[in-house]
Design a protein around this motif. Sequence first.
Motif, PDB file in Angstrom:
ATOM      1  N   LEU B  20      -4.324   1.099   2.368  1.00  0.00           N
ATOM      2  CA  LEU B  20      -4.480   2.212   1.804  1.00  0.00           C
ATOM      3  C   LEU B  20      -4.762   3.150   3.498  1.00  0.00           C
ATOM      4  O   LEU B  20      -5.003   4.535   3.596  1.00  0.00           O
ATOM      5  CB  LEU B  20      -4.745   2.402   0.673  1.00  0.00           C
ATOM      6  CG  LEU B  20      -4.995   3.822  -0.061  1.00  0.00           C
ATOM      7  CD1 LEU B  20      -2.543   3.904  -0.490  1.00  0.00           C
ATOM      8  CD2 LEU B  20      -4.642   3.538  -1.297  1.00  0.00           C
ATOM      9  N   LEU B  26      -2.634   7.067   9.492  1.00  0.00           N
ATOM     10  CA  LEU B  26      -1.139   7.034  10.177  1.00  0.00           C
ATOM     11  C   LEU B  26      -1.223   8.670  10.174  1.00  0.00           C
ATOM     12  O   LEU B  26      -0.570   9.160  10.654  1.00  0.00           O
ATOM     13  CB  LEU B  26      -0.590   6.341   9.689  1.00  0.00           C
ATOM     14  CG  LEU B  26      -0.149   4.728  10.231  1.00  0.00           C
ATOM     15  CD1 LEU B  26       0.990   4.259   9.550  1.00  0.00           C
ATOM     16  CD2 LEU B  26      -0.078   5.632  11.430  1.00  0.00           C
ATOM     17  N   PHE B  68      -8.494  -2.282  10.249  1.00  0.00           N
ATOM     18  CA  PHE B  68      -7.514  -2.586  10.748  1.00  0.00           C
ATOM     19  C   PHE B  68      -7.781  -4.343  11.006  1.00  0.00           C
ATOM     20  O   PHE B  68      -7.304  -5.140  10.119  1.00  0.00           O
ATOM     21  CB  PHE B  68      -7.399  -2.133  12.169  1.00  0.00           C
ATOM     22  CG  PHE B  68      -5.508  -2.496  12.556  1.00  0.00           C
ATOM     23  CD1 PHE B  68      -4.711  -1.996  12.349  1.00  0.00           C
ATOM     24  CD2 PHE B  68      -5.741  -3.593  13.449  1.00  0.00           C
ATOM     25  CE1 PHE B  68      -3.588  -2.233  12.670  1.00  0.00           C
ATOM     26  CE2 PHE B  68      -4.778  -3.885  13.921  1.00  0.00           C
ATOM     27  CZ  PHE B  68      -2.928  -3.240  13.681  1.00  0.00           C
ATOM     28  N   HIS B  71      -7.784  -5.662   7.512  1.00  0.00           N
ATOM     29  CA  HIS B  71      -6.748  -5.747   6.831  1.00  0.00           C
ATOM     30  C   HIS B  71      -5.890  -6.949   7.400  1.00  0.00           C
ATOM     31  O   HIS B  71      -4.835  -7.729   7.226  1.00  0.00           O
ATOM     32  CB  HIS B  71      -5.531  -4.482   7.573  1.00  0.00           C
ATOM     33  CG  HIS B  71      -4.273  -4.290   6.577  1.00  0.00           C
ATOM     34  ND1 HIS B  71      -3.596  -4.461   5.217  1.00  0.00           N
ATOM     35  CD2 HIS B  71      -2.728  -4.511   6.859  1.00  0.00           C
ATOM     36  CE1 HIS B  71      -2.147  -4.153   5.180  1.00  0.00           C
ATOM     37  NE2 HIS B  71      -1.752  -4.372   6.176  1.00  0.00           N
ATOM     38  N   ILE B  72      -6.222  -7.074   9.031  1.00  0.00           N
ATOM     39  CA  ILE B  72      -4.929  -8.296  10.192  1.00  0.00           C
ATOM     40  C   ILE B  72      -5.809  -9.559   8.792  1.00  0.00           C
ATOM     41  O   ILE B  72      -5.189 -11.209   8.370  1.00  0.00           O
ATOM     42  CB  ILE B  72      -5.322  -8.382  10.510  1.00  0.00           C
ATOM     43  CG1 ILE B  72      -4.567  -7.531  11.169  1.00  0.00           C
ATOM     44  CG2 ILE B  72      -4.724  -9.591  11.917  1.00  0.00           C
ATOM     45  CD1 ILE B  72      -4.475  -6.646  13.001  1.00  0.00           C
ATOM     46  N   THR B  75      -4.487 -10.361   5.078  1.00  0.00           N
ATOM     47  CA  THR B  75      -3.124 -10.688   5.329  1.00  0.00           C
ATOM     48  C   THR B  75      -2.883 -12.558   6.231  1.00  0.00           C
ATOM     49  O   THR B  75      -2.123 -13.300   5.287  1.00  0.00           O
ATOM     50  CB  THR B  75      -2.004 -10.271   5.990  1.00  0.00           C
ATOM     51  OG1 THR B  75      -2.960  -9.475   7.393  1.00  0.00           O
ATOM     52  CG2 THR B  75      -2.337  -8.713   5.269  1.00  0.00           C
ATOM     53  N   LEU B 114       0.924  -5.117  14.997  1.00  0.00           N
ATOM     54  CA  LEU B 114      -0.455  -5.963  15.727  1.00  0.00           C
ATOM     55  C   LEU B 114      -0.490  -5.898  17.757  1.00  0.00           C
ATOM     56  O   LEU B 114      -0.991  -4.736  17.807  1.00  0.00           O
ATOM     57  CB  LEU B 114      -0.496  -7.092  14.871  1.00  0.00           C
ATOM     58  CG  LEU B 114      -1.887  -7.670  15.941  1.00  0.00           C
ATOM     59  CD1 LEU B 114      -3.551  -7.186  16.574  1.00  0.00           C
ATOM     60  CD2 LEU B 114      -2.374  -9.341  15.092  1.00  0.00           C
ATOM     61  N   HIS B 170       7.455  -1.169   7.117  1.00  0.00           N
ATOM     62  CA  HIS B 170       6.211  -1.587   6.532  1.00  0.00           C
ATOM     63  C   HIS B 170       5.908  -1.318   5.570  1.00  0.00           C
ATOM     64  O   HIS B 170       5.355  -1.561   4.427  1.00  0.00           O
ATOM     65  CB  HIS B 170       5.059  -2.318   7.779  1.00  0.00           C
ATOM     66  CG  HIS B 170       3.933  -2.551   7.352  1.00  0.00           C
ATOM     67  ND1 HIS B 170       3.870  -4.707   7.817  1.00  0.00           N
ATOM     68  CD2 HIS B 170       2.923  -3.346   6.974  1.00  0.00           C
ATOM     69  CE1 HIS B 170       2.503  -5.074   7.171  1.00  0.00           C
ATOM     70  NE2 HIS B 170       1.598  -4.040   6.795  1.00  0.00           N
ATOM     71  N   VAL B 178       0.986  -1.073  -3.369  1.00  0.00           N
ATOM     72  CA  VAL B 178      -0.618  -1.113  -3.335  1.00  0.00           C
ATOM     73  C   VAL B 178      -0.691  -0.470  -4.879  1.00  0.00           C
ATOM     74  O   VAL B 178      -1.677  -0.942  -5.270  1.00  0.00           O
ATOM     75  CB  VAL B 178      -1.162  -0.172  -2.472  1.00  0.00           C
ATOM     76  CG1 VAL B 178      -2.484   0.417  -3.198  1.00  0.00           C
ATOM     77  CG2 VAL B 178      -0.832  -0.501  -0.858  1.00  0.00           C
TER      78      VAL B 178
END
Lengths: 249, 223
Positions: B20, B26, B68, B71-72, B75, B114, B170, B178
């Motif tokens: 989020l 973004l 970032f 998040h990666i 996940t 990525l 995405h 979310v």
Amino acid sequence: MKETLNLTLKVWRQKNANTPGKFETYEANNIDVHASFLEMLDVVNEGLALKGIDPISFDHDCREGICGACGAVVNGKPHGHLPKTTLCQLHMRHFKDNDVIVIEPFRSQGLPIVKDLMVDRSAFDRVIAAGGYVSVRTGSAQDANNLPVSKEDSDLAMDAAQCIGCAACVAACPNAAAMLFVSAKFSHLSLLPQGQVESKRRVKRMVYQMDKEGFGNCSNEYLCEAACPKGISVSNIARMNRAYFKSGV
Amino acid sequence: MRSWLMSSIGKKQVVAVSGLLLILFLIAHLAGNLLIYRGPEAINIYSHTLHSFGLFIRLAEFGLAAIFLIHIAFTAMVVIDNKKARPIGYIGGQPYKERSLATRLMPYTGTILLIYVITHLFDFTLANSNGPGAFVNGQNLGLYGLIVNAFANPYEVLWYVVAMAAVGFHLVHAIQSVCQTFGLNHPVVTPVLKKISFVLGVLISVSFASIPIYVWLFISTAH
Ligand code: HEM
Ligand code: FES
């Protein structure tokens, strides 16, 4: 309509949890269209037994769609392609003559295969034992309407309580997550006053046990809801997510 | 706390919060980028203003990078767990219509992002906006020059468009996801949220992708 069918079955055969399994092909001939899927397997098993082949093991009990014992993945769908139907209530008239039917067990880390199509669902029992109960004393049955419950909440609780624990949700989930089952069992208690007292503890313990059993993580794909023979809604998962978030912060 | 964070639902919620925050970034980033349509001045002034915040902007960049990576990392844990949860797959396939393309592609669009982010940093953020790359027809046009030169190359334009398509896919899944992950599911609101998720995802993706295409078609080739 033809009254009997000739079918080709590709069935997963596996001796026990430690032996790798494989598909075997069997012919199922002269199957009555009014037979249930399990009755069709019974007929095939009789034929196998006569030939001295070990019959196909599968779980079943009530055979009327209420106990949650039966279940296999038929052509890629848990309990077959008919919506809101258990395998025992799937009738052969929904298949066509000369169909090839692939029959596999529910596959997931949390539900190890016992034999052929039979899986060990005791992980579900352990999740219930971890928190799927009410331990506050609620006394004996009291007068109606003594404890007010809104129609809306009672409907939601009853909907969640329809879960028969068959594990089709785990089988359908691309991540083999057990969220629909666990959230249904969490929700039907936590929506009602008697269940709210322990709600926070319940959600923590049930989720902890669910993770420990090796089920995957929900990625909101909703295939569980599509596969559920009782139409349990993924809104139960949202309810559990909400409760879990509150329990952590 | 640790057990909450490392539980299945906890991990998902970390993915969702970090996702989020990335979406908010973004949107802000897009707003800035769209200044390209107002010409060289606007985008260069915007860039200078950002950099004039000095330490503040460094801290923000650091925070963004951390979000970032979180998040990666989360996940990745989720995806690995999920692979382990079903060691043997089905041969019958899973042809349910409930599983949209965007949903199925999440780990793949994520991976494209990525790789994209790394190439993107080298293209602009880490590139010298007063170096040779910034010169167009012998004139130093700063960041604007970098952009014009980068998108003179059709392969570069193609790569940006592919990456922005990945962003679109995405986000189409992510925005509504979310809500469910934090427990918002309502018979009336959820279908609307799914539409919003779709529209916003496509809008963000198309707006970003319009920039390389516009620069390539109307600016780079004109020089
Ligand atoms: C600009 C960059 C990104 C944004 C805005 C973003 C946003 C999001 C959001 C909001 C979610 C939804 C969380 C939920 O399901 O509740 C999500 C999920 C996901 N993201 Fe990203 N993400 C970005 C980059 C990445 C990258 C670089 C990767 C991977 C390398 C990635 C992989 C994933 C995956 C696999 C999921 C699904 C998680 C699951 O199924 O549970 N994302 N993302
Ligand atoms: S055997 Fe009881 S639900 Fe099918």
